[in-house]
Design a protein around this motif. Structure first.
Motif, PDB file in Angstrom:
ATOM      1  N   SER A 111      67.755  58.985  44.148  1.00 55.74           N
ATOM      2  CA  SER A 111      69.207  58.906  43.896  1.00 55.74           C
ATOM      3  C   SER A 111      69.269  58.991  42.193  1.00 55.74           C
ATOM      4  O   SER A 111      68.445  58.993  41.578  1.00 55.74           O
ATOM      5  CB  SER A 111      69.396  57.591  44.309  1.00 55.74           C
ATOM      6  N   ASP A 112      70.449  58.866  41.793  1.00 54.54           N
ATOM      7  CA  ASP A 112      70.724  58.757  40.444  1.00 54.54           C
ATOM      8  C   ASP A 112      70.959  57.279  40.047  1.00 54.54           C
ATOM      9  O   ASP A 112      71.216  57.054  38.740  1.00 54.54           O
ATOM     10  CB  ASP A 112      72.182  59.433  40.388  1.00 54.54           C
ATOM     11  N   VAL A 113      70.421  56.374  40.800  1.00 55.02           N
ATOM     12  CA  VAL A 113      70.539  55.029  40.180  1.00 55.02           C
ATOM     13  C   VAL A 113      69.486  54.671  39.502  1.00 55.02           C
ATOM     14  O   VAL A 113      68.269  55.123  39.450  1.00 55.02           O
ATOM     15  CB  VAL A 113      70.435  53.939  41.500  1.00 55.02           C
ATOM     16  N   PHE A 114      69.673  54.196  38.298  1.00 51.71           N
ATOM     17  CA  PHE A 114      68.415  53.769  37.193  1.00 51.71           C
ATOM     18  C   PHE A 114      68.384  52.406  37.176  1.00 51.71           C
ATOM     19  O   PHE A 114      67.444  51.861  36.354  1.00 51.71           O
ATOM     20  CB  PHE A 114      68.947  54.228  36.142  1.00 51.71           C
ATOM     21  N   TYR A 115      68.975  51.416  37.950  1.00 57.02           N
ATOM     22  CA  TYR A 115      68.478  50.088  37.968  1.00 57.02           C
ATOM     23  C   TYR A 115      67.192  49.923  38.687  1.00 57.02           C
ATOM     24  O   TYR A 115      66.914  50.470  39.424  1.00 57.02           O
ATOM     25  CB  TYR A 115      69.721  49.415  38.618  1.00 57.02           C
ATOM     26  N   PRO A 116      66.514  48.774  38.143  1.00 53.05           N
ATOM     27  CA  PRO A 116      65.271  48.485  38.803  1.00 53.05           C
ATOM     28  C   PRO A 116      65.615  48.136  40.304  1.00 53.05           C
ATOM     29  O   PRO A 116      66.628  47.608  40.476  1.00 53.05           O
ATOM     30  CB  PRO A 116      64.587  47.277  38.236  1.00 53.05           C
ATOM     31  N   LYS A 117      64.593  48.470  41.058  1.00 50.57           N
ATOM     32  CA  LYS A 117      64.894  48.032  42.595  1.00 50.57           C
ATOM     33  C   LYS A 117      63.767  46.951  42.890  1.00 50.57           C
ATOM     34  O   LYS A 117      62.542  47.329  42.611  1.00 50.57           O
ATOM     35  CB  LYS A 117      64.880  49.329  43.279  1.00 50.57           C
TER      36      LYS A 117
END
Length: 184
Positions: A46-52
């Motif tokens: 994904s394009d998500v850069f938040y920590p998971k």
């Protein structure tokens, strides 16, 4: 794009999802399963850069962070941070609290949405109503603008009315312009 993974003291920086899954599979407490593997692959793609973070049991998690860092040392020293604007060079955003206390003498327009106590004519009971009040005041800062508006309203509305915090979303202000100096 690399992935940083951490579970308590176990941490690694990997360059592929397969390496990340191998690392997590080596930790027995995590219990790697097909659903978790699919979710990690989806996050990495994904394009998500938040920590998971993934919950293992109550108050126990492992985290995955996407990073541009090539080595663990670069990651630890924050040399390869991903910027949210992808390279757009703009002025850094000033926190609202700093704008609120920034001293700038002049005219301000303040907008306050507060809970006003009003009498309901048919029943004789009182109720709270959202009320928007807009005023232009001379002040030295956004906080001073807020204080002047609230002082004005406190003299004119029921004492039970509720005013929001100056730092909240129910108070907005904008600087209109410098005030001309008062002649003595």
């Amino acid at each position: 794009m690399n992935l940083y993974l951490r579970y308590f003291d176990s941490e690694t920086l990997v360059s592929s999802v397969e390496e990340a899954i191998d690392f997590l599979s080596s930790i027995d407490e995590i219990g790697m399963n097909p659903m978790l593997e699919a979710d990690i692959r989806e996050y990495a793609a994904s394009d998500v850069f938040y920590p998971k973070r993934y919950k293992i049991r109550p108050r126990v998690y492992f985290i995955i962070i996407k990073t541009e860092a090539a080595t663990m040392q670069d990651f630890k020293e924050k040399r390869a941070l991903h910027s949210a604007d992808d390279g757009l060079k703009e002025r850094p955003a000033v926190p609202a609290v700093l704008k609120l206390n920034e001293v700038r003498d002049g005219w301000y327009e303040g907008e306050l949405n507060f809970k006003r106590v009003l009498l309901v004519p048919g029943t004789g009971k009182f109720q709270y109503r959202d009320t928007l009040f807009v005023a232009q005041v001379r002040a030295i800062s956004g906080q001073d603008c807020y204080n002047r508006i609230v002082d004005h309203l406190r003299q004119r509305v029921d004492d039970r009315s509720q005013f929001p915090s100056a730092k909240g979303k129910n108070f907005k202000f904008r600087f209109l312009g410098d005030a001309k100096p008062l002649k003595a």
